[in-house]
Design a protein around this motif. Sequence first.
Motif, mmCIF file in Angstrom:
data_model
loop_
_atom_site.group_PDB
_atom_site.id
_atom_site.type_symbol
_atom_site.label_atom_id
_atom_site.label_comp_id
_atom_site.label_asym_id
_atom_site.label_seq_id
_atom_site.Cartn_x
_atom_site.Cartn_y
_atom_site.Cartn_z
ATOM 1 N N LEU A 1 12.134 72.389 46.110
ATOM 2 C CA LEU A 1 13.457 72.757 46.642
ATOM 3 C C LEU A 1 13.335 73.747 47.793
ATOM 4 O O LEU A 1 14.011 73.606 48.811
ATOM 5 N N LEU A 2 12.468 74.746 47.630
ATOM 6 C CA LEU A 2 12.284 75.722 48.705
ATOM 7 C C LEU A 2 11.718 75.040 49.948
ATOM 8 O O LEU A 2 12.183 75.285 51.063
ATOM 9 N N GLY A 3 10.739 74.185 49.765
ATOM 10 C CA GLY A 3 10.136 73.489 50.898
ATOM 11 C C GLY A 3 11.114 72.604 51.646
ATOM 12 O O GLY A 3 11.050 72.472 52.857
ATOM 13 N N LEU A 4 12.042 72.000 50.900
ATOM 14 C CA LEU A 4 13.050 71.139 51.522
ATOM 15 C C LEU A 4 14.245 71.918 52.065
ATOM 16 O O LEU A 4 15.109 71.350 52.738
ATOM 17 N N GLY A 5 14.328 73.209 51.727
ATOM 18 C CA GLY A 5 15.454 74.023 52.175
ATOM 19 C C GLY A 5 16.722 73.789 51.374
ATOM 20 O O GLY A 5 17.813 74.071 51.840
ATOM 21 N N LYS A 6 16.595 73.276 50.166
ATOM 22 C CA LYS A 6 17.747 73.025 49.292
ATOM 23 C C LYS A 6 17.784 74.111 48.226
ATOM 24 O O LYS A 6 16.781 74.380 47.573
ATOM 25 N N MET A 7 18.940 74.733 48.056
ATOM 26 C CA MET A 7 19.106 75.817 47.076
ATOM 27 C C MET A 7 17.955 76.823 47.190
ATOM 28 O O MET A 7 17.347 77.235 46.199
ATOM 29 N N SER A 8 17.655 77.207 48.412
ATOM 30 C CA SER A 8 16.467 78.007 48.706
ATOM 31 C C SER A 8 16.452 79.351 47.985
ATOM 32 O O SER A 8 15.405 79.781 47.495
ATOM 33 N N ARG A 9 17.595 80.012 47.937
ATOM 34 C CA ARG A 9 17.619 81.342 47.316
ATOM 35 C C ARG A 9 17.362 81.247 45.815
ATOM 36 O O ARG A 9 16.620 82.044 45.252
ATOM 37 N N PHE A 10 17.968 80.272 45.161
ATOM 38 C CA PHE A 10 17.734 80.077 43.731
ATOM 39 C C PHE A 10 16.282 79.692 43.486
ATOM 40 O O PHE A 10 15.621 80.232 42.592
ATOM 41 N N ALA A 11 15.770 78.754 44.275
ATOM 42 C CA ALA A 11 14.388 78.300 44.117
ATOM 43 C C ALA A 11 13.411 79.460 44.325
ATOM 44 O O ALA A 11 12.444 79.616 43.564
ATOM 45 N N ALA A 12 13.662 80.273 45.319
ATOM 46 C CA ALA A 12 12.782 81.414 45.590
ATOM 47 C C ALA A 12 12.829 82.431 44.449
ATOM 48 O O ALA A 12 11.808 83.034 44.113
ATOM 49 N N THR A 13 13.989 82.600 43.837
ATOM 50 C CA THR A 13 14.093 83.513 42.700
ATOM 51 C C THR A 13 13.271 82.994 41.524
ATOM 52 O O THR A 13 12.556 83.759 40.869
ATOM 53 N N VAL A 14 13.363 81.707 41.243
ATOM 54 C CA VAL A 14 12.564 81.101 40.168
ATOM 55 C C VAL A 14 11.074 81.272 40.480
ATOM 56 O O VAL A 14 10.278 81.632 39.597
ATOM 57 N N LEU A 15 10.697 81.039 41.721
ATOM 58 C CA LEU A 15 9.296 81.181 42.102
ATOM 59 C C LEU A 15 8.832 82.631 41.999
ATOM 60 O O LEU A 15 7.684 82.887 41.625
ATOM 61 N N ALA A 16 9.687 83.578 42.310
ATOM 62 C CA ALA A 16 9.319 84.990 42.182
ATOM 63 C C ALA A 16 9.032 85.329 40.717
ATOM 64 O O ALA A 16 8.064 86.040 40.408
ATOM 65 N N LEU A 17 9.851 84.815 39.822
ATOM 66 C CA LEU A 17 9.641 85.078 38.392
ATOM 67 C C LEU A 17 8.341 84.436 37.889
ATOM 68 O O LEU A 17 7.548 85.092 37.203
ATOM 69 N N THR A 18 8.124 83.189 38.247
ATOM 70 C CA THR A 18 6.897 82.529 37.783
ATOM 71 C C THR A 18 5.666 83.133 38.449
ATOM 72 O O THR A 18 4.616 83.243 37.814
ATOM 73 N N SER A 19 5.806 83.554 39.679
ATOM 74 C CA SER A 19 4.682 84.181 40.374
ATOM 75 C C SER A 19 4.329 85.527 39.740
ATOM 76 O O SER A 19 3.146 85.856 39.579
ATOM 77 N N ALA A 20 5.335 86.299 39.373
ATOM 78 C CA ALA A 20 5.071 87.573 38.701
ATOM 79 C C ALA A 20 4.375 87.338 37.363
ATOM 80 O O ALA A 20 3.435 88.062 37.007
#
Length: 171
Positions: free
Chosen positions: A68-87
Amino acid sequence: MSVIRFLARPMLASSFVITGLDKLKNADDTARQLSPVLRRASESLPFQTDEKVLARVIGGAQLGAGALLGLGKMSRFAATVLALTSALNTYVEWRSADISTKEGRNARRAQLLKNISLTGGVLLASVDTAGRPSLAWRAEHLAADAKKVTGKQIKRADKAVRKAVDHAVGA
């Protein structure tokens, strides 16, 4: 979307997509590596689930959010999910790294810095509004505009009531 966002989002997301695919393919290894964290998570859930299933959920979340982040769809939500999994990944990898040798300690430090950098990147992406005002800014300005309009209307209504009272008393 700006050229920078068009290029940067897929670049940032690529690492998470590959990691998510790897976690899905190797769910047994992921479950073993994440075992201490997943055991606590599965105990706190209202329903019983296998650690391997939770590992797949984390991998799927990384894969989906990365796409989703790569495609630019729901980017803010996707980035938040990625921040949590990355942490979560950063913590687990830091705990499970081999530090018995100097090379192991150096590899642990390099991996930690990479993970912190990726987490920082997705945190920035999670607050990127792509040049549009955020919901908080919009709500704040809507409330301020409503307050101004309401104040003007109250003043006009007050004048009308005072005028009507003056006419009624004076009559």
